[in-house]
Motif scaffolding. Structure first.
Motif: not given
Ligand SMILES: [Zn+2]
Length: 101
Positions: A14, A27-31, A90, A93-97
């Motif tokens: 991730l 991390n995948a949920d960061e910009n 941004h 945006e990766v949908d990590v979930d």
């Protein structure tokens, strides 16, 4: 998984990394842009033939041209036009979930 011309998403760790040199950016949920090397300049830096997007044109004299580079190998990831006091966009945006699921 490729998410942009020079960006890869590692679905197991991730993280987002540079496709050219493999450097992990964030991390995948960061910009990722906040972890890139940013260069800002006047919109004319985009080139003499460039016309700023109409929606940003609005006579705003503080419009700037931002470029985002890999901090390791220097490849250009992306660029954007924004007002000087605008936060960094941004746009990926990766949908990590949904990846974890
Ligand atoms: Zn790189």
């Amino acid at each position: 998984m490729q998410i942009q011309k020079y960006l890869d998403l590692n679905e197991e760790e991730l993280t987002i990394s540079c496709r050219k040199c493999g450097e992990t950016l964030c991390n995948a949920d960061e910009n990722y842009k906040e972890h890139s090397a940013m260069r800002t300049g006047p919109v004319t830096d985009a080139g003499p033939a460039f016309e700023p997007p109409k929606k940003l044109l609005g006579q705003d004299p503080n419009l700037e041209f931002r470029q985002f580079f890999c901090p390791s190998c220097g490849v250009l990831f992306d660029h954007e036009f924004a007002r000087e006091d605008d936060p960094i966009l941004h746009d990926i945006e990766v949908d990590v979930d949904s990846i974890k699921a």
